[in-house]
Motif scaffolding. Structure first.
Motif, PDB file in Angstrom:
ATOM      1  N   LEU A  75     -22.497  48.100 -22.324  1.00  0.00           N
ATOM      2  CA  LEU A  75     -23.397  48.425 -23.450  1.00  0.00           C
ATOM      3  C   LEU A  75     -23.456  47.105 -24.533  1.00  0.00           C
ATOM      4  N   GLY A  76     -22.134  46.517 -24.662  1.00  0.00           N
ATOM      5  CA  GLY A  76     -22.116  45.133 -25.595  1.00  0.00           C
ATOM      6  C   GLY A  76     -22.828  44.079 -24.814  1.00  0.00           C
ATOM      7  N   LEU A  77     -22.749  43.953 -23.367  1.00  0.00           N
ATOM      8  CA  LEU A  77     -23.500  42.841 -22.626  1.00  0.00           C
ATOM      9  C   LEU A  77     -24.843  43.061 -22.682  1.00  0.00           C
ATOM     10  N   VAL A  78     -25.484  44.445 -22.531  1.00  0.00           N
ATOM     11  CA  VAL A  78     -26.934  44.783 -22.548  1.00  0.00           C
ATOM     12  C   VAL A  78     -27.662  44.356 -23.719  1.00  0.00           C
ATOM     13  N   TRP A  79     -26.846  44.626 -24.929  1.00  0.00           N
ATOM     14  CA  TRP A  79     -27.369  44.311 -26.263  1.00  0.00           C
ATOM     15  C   TRP A  79     -27.239  42.843 -26.723  1.00  0.00           C
ATOM     16  N   ALA A  80     -26.458  42.041 -25.979  1.00  0.00           N
ATOM     17  CA  ALA A  80     -26.242  40.928 -26.453  1.00  0.00           C
ATOM     18  C   ALA A  80     -27.416  39.853 -26.698  1.00  0.00           C
ATOM     19  N   PRO A  81     -28.428  39.954 -25.734  1.00  0.00           N
ATOM     20  CA  PRO A  81     -29.484  39.032 -25.950  1.00  0.00           C
ATOM     21  C   PRO A  81     -30.486  39.267 -27.276  1.00  0.00           C
ATOM     22  N   TRP A  82     -30.349  40.745 -27.692  1.00  0.00           N
ATOM     23  CA  TRP A  82     -31.238  40.905 -28.884  1.00  0.00           C
ATOM     24  C   TRP A  82     -30.534  41.167 -30.017  1.00  0.00           C
ATOM     25  N   ASN A  83     -29.201  41.580 -30.068  1.00  0.00           N
ATOM     26  CA  ASN A  83     -28.761  41.952 -31.324  1.00  0.00           C
ATOM     27  C   ASN A  83     -27.036  41.659 -31.045  1.00  0.00           C
ATOM     28  N   GLY A  84     -26.917  40.738 -32.012  1.00  0.00           N
ATOM     29  CA  GLY A  84     -25.381  40.235 -32.027  1.00  0.00           C
ATOM     30  C   GLY A  84     -24.341  41.456 -32.203  1.00  0.00           C
ATOM     31  N   GLY A  85     -24.676  42.511 -32.729  1.00  0.00           N
ATOM     32  CA  GLY A  85     -23.751  43.589 -33.304  1.00  0.00           C
ATOM     33  C   GLY A  85     -23.386  44.282 -31.776  1.00  0.00           C
ATOM     34  N   GLY A  86     -23.801  44.095 -30.681  1.00  0.00           N
ATOM     35  CA  GLY A  86     -23.430  44.658 -29.428  1.00  0.00           C
ATOM     36  C   GLY A  86     -21.939  43.989 -29.328  1.00  0.00           C
ATOM     37  N   LEU A 126     -26.258  33.451 -24.315  1.00  0.00           N
ATOM     38  CA  LEU A 126     -26.139  34.351 -25.219  1.00  0.00           C
ATOM     39  C   LEU A 126     -26.086  33.677 -26.723  1.00  0.00           C
ATOM     40  N   PRO A 127     -26.312  34.257 -28.012  1.00  0.00           N
ATOM     41  CA  PRO A 127     -26.239  33.625 -29.019  1.00  0.00           C
ATOM     42  C   PRO A 127     -24.583  33.683 -29.540  1.00  0.00           C
ATOM     43  N   PRO A 128     -24.372  32.571 -30.428  1.00  0.00           N
ATOM     44  CA  PRO A 128     -22.837  32.413 -30.874  1.00  0.00           C
ATOM     45  C   PRO A 128     -22.552  33.822 -31.780  1.00  0.00           C
ATOM     46  N   PHE A 129     -23.596  34.474 -32.344  1.00  0.00           N
ATOM     47  CA  PHE A 129     -23.381  35.650 -33.039  1.00  0.00           C
ATOM     48  C   PHE A 129     -22.755  36.686 -32.140  1.00  0.00           C
ATOM     49  N   PHE A 130     -22.959  36.508 -30.900  1.00  0.00           N
ATOM     50  CA  PHE A 130     -22.438  37.547 -29.855  1.00  0.00           C
ATOM     51  C   PHE A 130     -21.111  37.378 -29.341  1.00  0.00           C
ATOM     52  N   TRP A 131     -21.154  36.054 -28.662  1.00  0.00           N
ATOM     53  CA  TRP A 131     -19.920  35.636 -27.947  1.00  0.00           C
ATOM     54  C   TRP A 131     -18.865  35.352 -28.795  1.00  0.00           C
ATOM     55  N   ILE A 132     -18.732  34.738 -30.269  1.00  0.00           N
ATOM     56  CA  ILE A 132     -17.810  34.289 -30.913  1.00  0.00           C
ATOM     57  C   ILE A 132     -16.960  35.399 -31.159  1.00  0.00           C
TER      58      ILE A 132
END
Length: 364
Positions: A75-86, A126-132
């Motif tokens: 679920l987190g990875l699916v949301w990663a490209p659109w919302n860092g909240g994933g 993927l954006p830093p807002f997600f992976w960091i």
């Protein structure tokens, strides 16, 4: 999907419900861009799919627990490209992985999840807002949760072993008492039975000899009664002292230092008083061990104004001081027992927790 009841086992307390507040991270995107109704609907749908997985993970083992971990991570990875909240789903997945046993498998799962996040980040940019946060907070939360689970299991194992030791000690004590009673009464009752039978046979043809046999029966019975009373007095006189030693040993084995203040020579307590004080000491020690998170414990027994006063106190963490006092089943039972002997129980919660029992000194 069937969810267990309660949703979160009591061993975890209420904290898992508060952790769900971290889902508000999904709203972070709204601070710098507009979220359309479709995205909001998909977020709510994702949260609805996540909640059953979250609660199920607390009561799952084996393949079902792995399914909860990787479904949440997905679920987190699916949301990663659109919302860092994933990334919050990735953090929850890491926390779920802590419940995998053995411990080595939990760390392997955390490592695999971290590598998967890194691979997806490189492949999908993927954006830093997600992976960091996913890597930093996910790894921290996962390792901390694994350590917490290990400590929780160790504490539960210790409690089970202590309960087993107490049970075996109780069985051994019952067997010892049974042997003592058999040794005390077996011979005396056999003699009484034989002399009573002999007296019955002699009563018609040798009344004087029958009378002597009856006197012997009376004397043997009185001697047996005296021996039983002496034995019971011995059991009673060591009851509280034994319970005190047991409580101190149990608490110190759990890392709680005990300070004991007793009269120089503990006098013989009335049977009812000793029994109540021993039970209260056991209940207090159990509460300290299971609920107090204490490091220091003080136990004192004093004679004051014709009363016995037993005090058991322990230190408290700062966040639990001055909390409202509520009786559990054990303390309610002790209040009732003390009330039956015209005693009272006082419980205080300030900088430390104190249980204070007062009983009449001469209560028999």
């Amino acid at each position: 999907m069937h969810l267990p009841s309660p949703l979160v086992p009591e061993r975890y307390g209420k904290a898992p419900y508060f952790w769900l507040l971290s889902l508000v991270i999904f709203g972070w995107k709204a601070l710098y861009t507009r979220m359309d109704i479709t995205e909001i609907g998909l977020i709510l749908l994702s949260i609805c799919a996540f909640l059953p997985l979250y609660f199920l993970s607390f009561n799952s083992t084996g393949k079902r627990l792995y399914l909860c971990v990787f479904a949440t991570l997905s679920l987190g990875l699916v949301w990663a490209p659109w919302n860092g909240g994933g990334s919050t789903f990735c953090i929850f997945a890491a926390a779920m992985a802590s419940r995998i046993t053995p411990e080595r498998a939990a760390y392997q799962t955390l490592s695999f999840a971290g590598l998967l996040i890194i691979a997806c980040t490189l492949l999908l940019n993927l954006p830093p807002f997600f992976w960091i946060p996913a890597l930093l907070f996910g790894t921290t939360a996962g390792v901390s949760a694994v350590i917490g689970e290990k400590m929780l299991r160790s504490k539960e194992d210790l409690l089970r072993k202590q309960e087993e030791v107490e049970y075996l000690a109780t069985i051994a004590e019952r067997e010892r008492i049974a042997r003592d009673m058999h040794d005390l009464l077996g011979h005396s009752l056999s003699v009484i039975a034989l002399k009573a039978e002999l007296a019955r046979k002699l009563i018609s043809r040798a009344p004087e000899q029958a009378e002597q046999e009856i006197r012997d029966v009376e004397k043997t019975a009185r001697d047996a009664l005296a021996e039983v009373r002496a034995a019971i007095t011995g059991y009673r006189s060591t009851g509280f002292a034994h319970e005190l030693r047991q409580a101190c040993a149990t608490l110190e084995s759990a890392g709680v230092q005990c300070q004991v203040q007793m009269p120089p020579s503990l006098p013989a307590l009335p049977a009812a008083t000793e029994n109540i004080l021993a039970l209260l000491l056991r209940e207090a020690a159990t509460n300290i061990l299971r609920h107090a998170q204490a490091t220091q414990c003080r136990i004192s027994l004093e004679q004051s104004a014709g009363q016995w006063v037993l005090s058991v106190s322990n230190d408290l963490p700062a966040d639990t001081q001055h909390q409202p006092v509520s009786d559990g089943n054990g303390l309610r039972g002790m209040r009732e027992r003390l009330a039956s002997l015209s005693g009272n129980l006082d419980i205080r919660c300030a900088e430390e927790w104190e249980i204070r029992a007062t009983l009449a000194k001469d209560f028999a």
